[in-house]
Design a protein around this motif. Structure first.
Motif, mmCIF file in Angstrom:
data_model
loop_
_atom_site.group_PDB
_atom_site.id
_atom_site.type_symbol
_atom_site.label_atom_id
_atom_site.label_comp_id
_atom_site.label_asym_id
_atom_site.label_seq_id
_atom_site.Cartn_x
_atom_site.Cartn_y
_atom_site.Cartn_z
ATOM 1 N N THR A 137 2.521 8.762 4.470
ATOM 2 C CA THR A 137 3.264 8.887 3.216
ATOM 3 C C THR A 137 4.731 9.090 3.545
ATOM 4 O OG1 THR A 137 1.371 9.876 2.070
ATOM 5 C CG2 THR A 137 3.559 10.247 1.119
ATOM 6 N N ARG A 164 2.008 2.540 -3.246
ATOM 7 C CA ARG A 164 1.006 3.231 -4.063
ATOM 8 C C ARG A 164 0.416 4.444 -3.338
ATOM 9 N NH1 ARG A 164 -3.228 -0.349 -4.543
ATOM 10 N NH2 ARG A 164 -2.298 -1.883 -3.151
ATOM 11 N N ASP A 165 1.044 4.826 -2.236
ATOM 12 C CA ASP A 165 0.565 5.943 -1.403
ATOM 13 C C ASP A 165 -0.885 5.724 -0.973
ATOM 14 O OD1 ASP A 165 0.911 8.254 0.048
ATOM 15 O OD2 ASP A 165 0.484 9.597 -1.617
ATOM 16 N N LYS A 166 -1.196 4.487 -0.571
ATOM 17 C CA LYS A 166 -2.544 4.130 -0.137
ATOM 18 C C LYS A 166 -2.584 3.778 1.348
ATOM 19 C CE LYS A 166 -4.451 4.310 -4.270
ATOM 20 N NZ LYS A 166 -5.490 5.316 -4.614
ATOM 21 N N TYR A 167 -1.507 4.066 2.072
ATOM 22 C CA TYR A 167 -1.461 3.710 3.492
ATOM 23 C C TYR A 167 -1.721 4.940 4.343
ATOM 24 C CZ TYR A 167 -0.058 1.013 7.599
ATOM 25 O OH TYR A 167 -0.044 0.376 8.813
ATOM 26 N N GLN A 168 -1.733 4.731 5.681
ATOM 27 C CA GLN A 168 -2.075 5.834 6.583
ATOM 28 C C GLN A 168 -1.018 6.932 6.629
ATOM 29 O OE1 GLN A 168 -2.541 2.606 7.352
ATOM 30 N NE2 GLN A 168 -4.368 2.288 8.587
ATOM 31 N N GLY A 202 -9.030 -4.907 0.330
ATOM 32 C CA GLY A 202 -9.023 -3.649 -0.408
ATOM 33 C C GLY A 202 -10.291 -2.844 -0.239
ATOM 34 N N ASP A 203 -11.275 -3.383 0.499
ATOM 35 C CA ASP A 203 -12.567 -2.728 0.676
ATOM 36 C C ASP A 203 -12.803 -2.450 2.151
ATOM 37 O OD1 ASP A 203 -15.145 -1.790 0.440
ATOM 38 O OD2 ASP A 203 -16.049 -3.764 0.146
ATOM 39 N N GLN A 206 1.276 -9.136 -2.410
ATOM 40 C CA GLN A 206 0.223 -8.375 -3.082
ATOM 41 C C GLN A 206 -0.800 -9.292 -3.748
ATOM 42 O OE1 GLN A 206 0.929 -4.419 -5.058
ATOM 43 N NE2 GLN A 206 0.694 -5.637 -6.896
ATOM 44 N N LEU A 236 0.830 -1.215 0.000
ATOM 45 C CA LEU A 236 0.000 0.000 0.000
ATOM 46 C C LEU A 236 0.859 1.258 0.000
ATOM 47 C CD1 LEU A 236 -2.713 -1.051 2.639
ATOM 48 C CD2 LEU A 236 -2.834 -1.232 0.147
#
Length: 326
Positions: free
Chosen positions: A54, A48-52, A242-243, A312, A45
């Protein structure tokens, strides 16, 4: 030294093997020669800069390490050069050397391998925090673990069993359930072929499920919530599907249950001594043979991208470890 880094948030493809300068430990730090790095789902994550959080770029994946102390910064008096140590570092683990705060360092007991030590900090630490500090799990209570064959799930199965719970492994195949049962689960449910709510209720009748450990989220969340007992506890660990689910609060009200967030990273920052005590207890259990962390596979530093792809694609059963010295 060699490091695997990314300079943009475009996923695993952004990883590159580079040469960078060796770090120099500042006051209160130690220089660690990194021998093993534990990878986790959140690393995919972050890429892809999708975590809590950066990270500052360039950065390396890998939030937990094991290795050997090579040098001491000023004011460090309780560690020694040559000592085997492990630490939660948050990130930048996939490199040959790392300067680490001495306060984050924990010595590795004799008989515990570097691979095991590098893989217990986050997953087992999260399970300890979730069950002991948040759910107050008691011997004899029932626990269901969603995603029970992954690194986080297997850790939860083992910790819950050590506390004395009856553990139900919920996974997506008979093979994954069998793995969880080899690590202590009492029984399993394949949620691909079973109605999760009905089956969980039947397995925990007449009272219902005491504690749910949810690493998955998604479609499995609401059926599991509906299987909880009166005053049951739902531990929100993560969202490997992912949801992020939206739970019906009327069910929470009617069951008198608790939805408990388990954000281990914040716990480490806010309660460092409690985190340290939990980690030392886990390492001692490993030394005594009461915990047997499962390593899915090990990869040399040059194959870090392959290691993260395994995670992944949800093909990892247990921990995935990178060896920076290979």
């Amino acid at each position: 030294m060699r490091a695997v880094q990314f300079s943009e948030f475009s996923g695993i493809e952004a990883l590159k093997l580079v040469e960078i300068a060796d770090p120099v430990p500042k006051a209160g730090e130690v220089l660690v020669k990194v021998t093993a790095v534990g990878l986790n789902f959140f690393d995919t994550l972050v890429l892809r800069d999708k975590y809590q959080f950066t990270p500052e770029l360039p950065a390396s994946p890998g939030g937990e390490i094991a290795g050997v102390v090579e040098a001491l910064g000023e004011q460090v008096t309780d560690l020694a050069v040559g000592q085997r140590v492990m630490a939660h570092v948050g990130g930048n683990g996939c490199r040959e050397r790392l300067a680490v705060k001495a306060s984050s360092i924990i010595p590795i007991p004799d008989g515990v391998s570097d691979d095991v030590a590098a893989g217990v900090s986050i997953t087992y630490g999260t399970a300890m925090h979730g069950f002991k500090d948040r759910a107050k799990l008691q011997p004899g209570e029932s626990v269901a673990v969603l995603g029970a064959a992954g690194g986080a799930g297997l850790a939860a199965v083992e910790i819950a069993k050590l506390i004395g719970a009856r553990v139900i492994a919920v996974a997506s195949s008979d093979e994954k359930i069998a793995l969880a049962m080899r690590h202590g689960a009492d029984e399993g449910i394949d949620y691909e072929t079973s109605d999760l709510k009905t089956t969980l209720k039947a397995r925990t009748a007449p009272d219902g499920l005491d504690v749910l450990y949810d690493c998955v989220g998604g479609d499995a969340a609401e059926p599991s919530l509906r299987a909880l007992a009166w005053k049951g506890r739902y531990l929100v660990i993560g969202f490997a599907s992912g949801d992020i689910p939206r739970l019906p609060l009327n069910v929470v009200m009617l069951k008198g249950c608790d939805i408990l967030g388990v954000f281990w990273t914040a716990f480490v920052e806010r309660e460092p001594e409690a985190h340290r005590a939990n980690t030392i207890e886990v390492l001692n259990w490993c030394q005594e043979g009461r915990l047997t962390p499962h390593v899915h596979g090990t990869f040399p530093l040059t194959e870090t991208a392959d290691a993260l792809t395994v995670i992944q694609e949800r093909k990892a059963n247990g921990k995935v470890i990178v060896h920076p010295q290979e």
